[in-house]
Every structure is written in structure tokens, then in C-alpha cells.
Design a protein around this motif. Structure first.
Motif, PDB file in Angstrom:
ATOM      1  N   ARG A 130     -52.504 -19.827 -18.884  1.00 41.66           N
ATOM      2  CA  ARG A 130     -51.567 -19.247 -17.906  1.00 41.66           C
ATOM      3  C   ARG A 130     -50.669 -18.285 -18.652  1.00 41.66           C
ATOM      4  O   ARG A 130     -49.694 -18.681 -19.313  1.00 41.66           O
ATOM      5  N   LEU A 131     -50.984 -16.998 -18.575  1.00 39.41           N
ATOM      6  CA  LEU A 131     -50.262 -15.982 -19.338  1.00 39.41           C
ATOM      7  C   LEU A 131     -48.989 -15.554 -18.617  1.00 39.41           C
ATOM      8  O   LEU A 131     -49.020 -15.141 -17.458  1.00 39.41           O
ATOM      9  N   HIS A 132     -47.869 -15.646 -19.331  1.00 50.61           N
ATOM     10  CA  HIS A 132     -46.584 -15.168 -18.823  1.00 50.61           C
ATOM     11  C   HIS A 132     -46.051 -14.108 -19.781  1.00 50.61           C
ATOM     12  O   HIS A 132     -46.194 -14.239 -21.000  1.00 50.61           O
ATOM     13  N   SER A 133     -45.406 -13.087 -19.255  1.00 55.26           N
ATOM     14  CA  SER A 133     -44.818 -12.079 -20.124  1.00 55.26           C
ATOM     15  C   SER A 133     -43.642 -12.678 -20.889  1.00 55.26           C
ATOM     16  O   SER A 133     -43.003 -13.629 -20.434  1.00 55.26           O
ATOM     17  N   GLY A 134     -43.362 -12.122 -22.055  1.00 55.21           N
ATOM     18  CA  GLY A 134     -42.235 -12.597 -22.864  1.00 55.21           C
ATOM     19  C   GLY A 134     -42.449 -14.006 -23.360  1.00 55.21           C
ATOM     20  O   GLY A 134     -43.525 -14.356 -23.860  1.00 55.21           O
ATOM     21  N   ASP A 135     -41.419 -14.838 -23.226  1.00 57.71           N
ATOM     22  CA  ASP A 135     -41.463 -16.232 -23.654  1.00 57.71           C
ATOM     23  C   ASP A 135     -41.255 -17.124 -22.439  1.00 57.71           C
ATOM     24  O   ASP A 135     -40.371 -16.845 -21.612  1.00 57.71           O
ATOM     25  N   PRO A 136     -42.023 -18.202 -22.308  1.00 58.12           N
ATOM     26  CA  PRO A 136     -41.910 -19.050 -21.111  1.00 58.12           C
ATOM     27  C   PRO A 136     -40.555 -19.729 -20.939  1.00 58.12           C
ATOM     28  O   PRO A 136     -40.267 -20.237 -19.851  1.00 58.12           O
ATOM     29  N   SER A 137     -39.729 -19.749 -21.972  1.00 54.67           N
ATOM     30  CA  SER A 137     -38.494 -20.527 -21.891  1.00 54.67           C
ATOM     31  C   SER A 137     -37.388 -19.854 -21.084  1.00 54.67           C
ATOM     32  O   SER A 137     -36.407 -20.505 -20.716  1.00 54.67           O
ATOM     33  N   ILE A 138     -37.515 -18.553 -20.805  1.00 51.91           N
ATOM     34  CA  ILE A 138     -36.444 -17.884 -20.050  1.00 51.91           C
ATOM     35  C   ILE A 138     -37.020 -16.971 -18.965  1.00 51.91           C
ATOM     36  O   ILE A 138     -37.931 -16.189 -19.209  1.00 51.91           O
ATOM     37  N   PHE A 139     -36.462 -17.089 -17.753  1.00 52.87           N
ATOM     38  CA  PHE A 139     -36.786 -16.223 -16.625  1.00 52.87           C
ATOM     39  C   PHE A 139     -38.294 -16.067 -16.411  1.00 52.87           C
ATOM     40  O   PHE A 139     -38.789 -14.956 -16.202  1.00 52.87           O
ATOM     41  N   SER A 140     -39.011 -17.166 -16.476  1.00 53.79           N
ATOM     42  CA  SER A 140     -40.469 -17.089 -16.366  1.00 53.79           C
ATOM     43  C   SER A 140     -41.031 -17.812 -15.151  1.00 53.79           C
ATOM     44  O   SER A 140     -42.228 -17.707 -14.878  1.00 53.79           O
ATOM     45  N   ALA A 141     -40.205 -18.576 -14.432  1.00 54.47           N
ATOM     46  CA  ALA A 141     -40.663 -19.386 -13.292  1.00 54.47           C
ATOM     47  C   ALA A 141     -41.688 -20.426 -13.703  1.00 54.47           C
ATOM     48  O   ALA A 141     -42.496 -20.863 -12.893  1.00 54.47           O
ATOM     49  N   VAL A 142     -41.653 -20.833 -14.975  1.00 54.36           N
ATOM     50  CA  VAL A 142     -42.570 -21.866 -15.455  1.00 54.36           C
ATOM     51  C   VAL A 142     -42.118 -23.254 -15.000  1.00 54.36           C
ATOM     52  O   VAL A 142     -42.948 -24.129 -14.720  1.00 54.36           O
ATOM     53  N   ALA A 143     -40.817 -23.484 -14.913  1.00 55.95           N
ATOM     54  CA  ALA A 143     -40.302 -24.824 -14.586  1.00 55.95           C
ATOM     55  C   ALA A 143     -40.869 -25.336 -13.270  1.00 55.95           C
ATOM     56  O   ALA A 143     -41.258 -26.508 -13.159  1.00 55.95           O
ATOM     57  N   GLU A 144     -40.938 -24.473 -12.273  1.00 56.72           N
ATOM     58  CA  GLU A 144     -41.436 -24.918 -10.971  1.00 56.72           C
ATOM     59  C   GLU A 144     -42.934 -25.209 -10.998  1.00 56.72           C
ATOM     60  O   GLU A 144     -43.425 -26.096 -10.296  1.00 56.72           O
ATOM     61  N   GLN A 145     -43.661 -24.468 -11.856  1.00 53.39           N
ATOM     62  CA  GLN A 145     -45.090 -24.739 -11.998  1.00 53.39           C
ATOM     63  C   GLN A 145     -45.327 -26.064 -12.725  1.00 53.39           C
ATOM     64  O   GLN A 145     -46.189 -26.860 -12.338  1.00 53.39           O
ATOM     65  N   MET A 146     -44.544 -26.320 -13.780  1.00 53.52           N
ATOM     66  CA  MET A 146     -44.684 -27.572 -14.518  1.00 53.52           C
ATOM     67  C   MET A 146     -44.341 -28.764 -13.628  1.00 53.52           C
ATOM     68  O   MET A 146     -44.982 -29.817 -13.712  1.00 53.52           O
ATOM     69  N   ARG A 147     -43.347 -28.604 -12.768  1.00 49.88           N
ATOM     70  CA  ARG A 147     -42.981 -29.677 -11.848  1.00 49.88           C
ATOM     71  C   ARG A 147     -44.149 -30.017 -10.928  1.00 49.88           C
ATOM     72  O   ARG A 147     -44.432 -31.196 -10.672  1.00 49.88           O
ATOM     73  N   ARG A 148     -44.843 -28.982 -10.452  1.00 49.29           N
ATOM     74  CA  ARG A 148     -46.003 -29.221  -9.585  1.00 49.29           C
ATOM     75  C   ARG A 148     -47.146 -29.880 -10.367  1.00 49.29           C
ATOM     76  O   ARG A 148     -47.834 -30.753  -9.828  1.00 49.29           O
ATOM     77  N   LEU A 149     -47.350 -29.457 -11.605  1.00 53.17           N
ATOM     78  CA  LEU A 149     -48.425 -30.051 -12.404  1.00 53.17           C
ATOM     79  C   LEU A 149     -48.117 -31.509 -12.728  1.00 53.17           C
ATOM     80  O   LEU A 149     -49.020 -32.363 -12.742  1.00 53.17           O
ATOM     81  N   ASP A 150     -46.846 -31.810 -13.001  1.00 60.93           N
ATOM     82  CA  ASP A 150     -46.450 -33.204 -13.221  1.00 60.93           C
ATOM     83  C   ASP A 150     -46.804 -34.051 -12.002  1.00 60.93           C
ATOM     84  O   ASP A 150     -47.347 -35.156 -12.119  1.00 60.93           O
ATOM     85  N   ALA A 151     -46.499 -33.536 -10.823  1.00 59.89           N
ATOM     86  CA  ALA A 151     -46.763 -34.283  -9.595  1.00 59.89           C
ATOM     87  C   ALA A 151     -48.256 -34.481  -9.369  1.00 59.89           C
ATOM     88  O   ALA A 151     -48.674 -35.506  -8.808  1.00 59.89           O
ATOM     89  N   ALA A 152     -49.055 -33.514  -9.816  1.00 58.90           N
ATOM     90  CA  ALA A 152     -50.505 -33.592  -9.625  1.00 58.90           C
ATOM     91  C   ALA A 152     -51.207 -34.331 -10.766  1.00 58.90           C
ATOM     92  O   ALA A 152     -52.424 -34.530 -10.709  1.00 58.90           O
ATOM     93  N   GLY A 153     -50.431 -34.708 -11.799  1.00 57.35           N
ATOM     94  CA  GLY A 153     -51.031 -35.410 -12.928  1.00 57.35           C
ATOM     95  C   GLY A 153     -51.909 -34.529 -13.797  1.00 57.35           C
ATOM     96  O   GLY A 153     -52.871 -35.002 -14.412  1.00 57.35           O
ATOM     97  N   ILE A 154     -51.580 -33.243 -13.873  1.00 62.40           N
ATOM     98  CA  ILE A 154     -52.352 -32.287 -14.673  1.00 62.40           C
ATOM     99  C   ILE A 154     -51.619 -32.024 -15.979  1.00 62.40           C
ATOM    100  O   ILE A 154     -50.460 -31.609 -15.970  1.00 62.40           O
ATOM    101  N   PRO A 155     -52.261 -32.256 -17.126  1.00 65.47           N
ATOM    102  CA  PRO A 155     -51.587 -32.042 -18.413  1.00 65.47           C
ATOM    103  C   PRO A 155     -51.403 -30.562 -18.717  1.00 65.47           C
ATOM    104  O   PRO A 155     -52.204 -29.720 -18.301  1.00 65.47           O
TER     105      PRO A 155
END
Length: 249
Positions: free
Chosen positions: A78-103
């Protein structure tokens, strides 16, 4: 199967990390933001990889691609520009993956502010001048800022500010920072950092808005405001001082 959130860097294809490039080269599925990730990076994907441009997909559709890959036992880059730690909208995707049990795993990348500093040939923290860097943005209709994180409040610190997603609102930036930094405070705007069409504007709070408008900048740029941009007379750091006792840990 693992989803790898990979920081693709600020724009130059060769600024992806070695780890990120290896993960990308091994993943049979690649989800990438077509509007921001350099197309050259996709050449690192396996020849038969499934490539999905997410620039027109919503969150549900992006997660559905990860769920499909998970069911098939396929790793996802999952390619994101820059670094995933800031302004990347990664947090909401990780939350969904946690709920789906996807590592998943996060692979850091070169952030836009670091690429901007490199383009400016400036260290953002200078001894006795400035030792604090604040990464922020300004409120927009879609995503308001939390209480206490408005630009006027942050500006009271006098710290070096790096503003993302703010060039469209440069007049507001100047108006809110002028009372705290003064009209002569150095400012730089770096657009498309590290890319062939990189553009650097240098000025002060008094004139930077006019420069931004003259060049028609509205996105893919950072605004850097602070005294360290113009620092020339400052004390050498203690790190390499000949007076430092190098036998003390």
C-alpha cells in the motif's frame, strides 16, 4: 499475508527506502495513490502484479481490495506518498484492518518536510536559535483542527512551523502568524520537493503570499516559517565541540 503500508517518499522515485523497495518488489498486489506516487516506482512491482490506483476510491473500496487479497493469501503493498506517520490517512485504514483481522506492517518513508529542508539546504534545528519543529496544517471545511491546535495558538511558541496542505490559504497563514513572528520572519515554500519540477520560493511573512499567488501554488507544497531559516550566526553544537569529554557516555 500482510498489508505493507509503504512510505513512497516525497516524489523522487529513488527516495523510497531499501526496505520499502523490497516489500514493493515482492507484493503481488499494489495499491497506490496515482495522483501523488511517482509512476516510476510501479516498475519495481512484479511483472504480473495487480496494480490499483486508489486516487478515485473511497475507504470502503480500498479496504475491500485488502480483504480480497487477504482471502487469496496475497501480500499487498500500500504505497503512500511521503511518510505514513503524518497526514497520510493510514490510521483509519489500520483501524479497519484490525477489525477485519488482517495483519499489516508500516514501512517508513522520507517525509515531505525532510525533502523540503534538503532542497533548502537547511537544518531545521539550529543551536541557540531554534530546537523545536511543529508539523501542522490549518483548518479546512472538511477536516477541522482540534481545540488548541489552531495556527494562532501554535504560533505563540515561536517554534519553526512546517505547514502542509496550506498554500491555498496562504493569506490566512500570514495573517495568523504575523503577530507572533513579525513581518521580517523568514519563510520558504517548497513545491514538488525532490521532483524534476521542484520549485522553491524564499521570502518573509511580508511578501510570501504574493509569491505563492504569482506562481499559482495551491497543492503539493509545504510552507516553512521560522528564524532558523535565516540563521547564520549561531553557536556550534556541543556534539562536535573540542571541549566535550568524549569518554563520558
Amino acid at each position: 499475508m500482510t498489508v505493507y503500508f509503504i512510505g513512497a517518499g516525497p516524489g523522487a522515485a529513488d527516495l523510497i527506502t531499501v526496505r520499502g523497495a523490497r516489500r514493493l518488489a515482492a507484493a503481488p498486489v499494489c495499491l497506490y495513490a496515482g495522483s501523488l506516487v511517482p509512476r516510476e516506482l510501479l516498475a519495481e512491482c512484479p511483472p504480473d502484479a495487480r496494480l490499483v490506483d486508489t486516487s478515485q476510491l473511497n475507504l470502503d473500496e480500498i479496504v475491500a481490495e485488502c480483504v480480497r487479497a487477504h482471502a487469496a493469501g496475497e501480500d499487498v503493498a500500500r504505497l503512500h506518498s511521503g511518510d505514513p506517520s503524518i497526514f497520510s490517512a493510514v490510521a483509519e485504514q489500520m483501524r479497519r484492518l484490525d477489525a477485519a483481522g488482517i495483519p499489516y506492517e508500516v514501512v517508513p518513508g522520507v517525509p515531505a518536510f525532510a525533502a523540503a529542508a534538503a532542497a533548502l539546504k537547511r537544518e531545521l534545528t539550529v543551536p541557540t536559535v531554534g530546537q523545536t519543529v511543529i508539523l501542522t496544517r490549518i483548518a479546512q471545511q472538511a477536516t477541522p483542527m482540534p481545540p488548541g491546535e489552531d495556527l494562532a495558538t501554535l504560533g505563540r511558541s515561536g517554534a519553526l512551523l512546517v505547514l502542509h496542505l496550506a498554500t491555498r490559504y496562504v493569506d490566512r497563514v500570514v495573517a495568523e502568524l504575523l503577530p507572533h513572528y513579525g513581518a521580517e520572519c523568514p519563510v520558504a515554500v517548497v513545491a514538488m520537493a525532490s521532483r524534476p519540477d521542484e520549485l522553491i520560493l524564499r521570502g518573509t511573512l511580508a511578501d510570501i503570499a504574493g509569491q505563492v499567488k504569482a506562481h499559482g501554488l495551491v497543492r503539493t507544497a509545504v510552507i516553512v516559517v521560522g528564524r532558523t531559516l535565516g540563521a547564520e550566526q549561531f553557536r556550534d553544537s556541543h556534539l562536535y565541540s573540542p571541549e566535550r569529554d568524549r569518554h563520558v557516555c
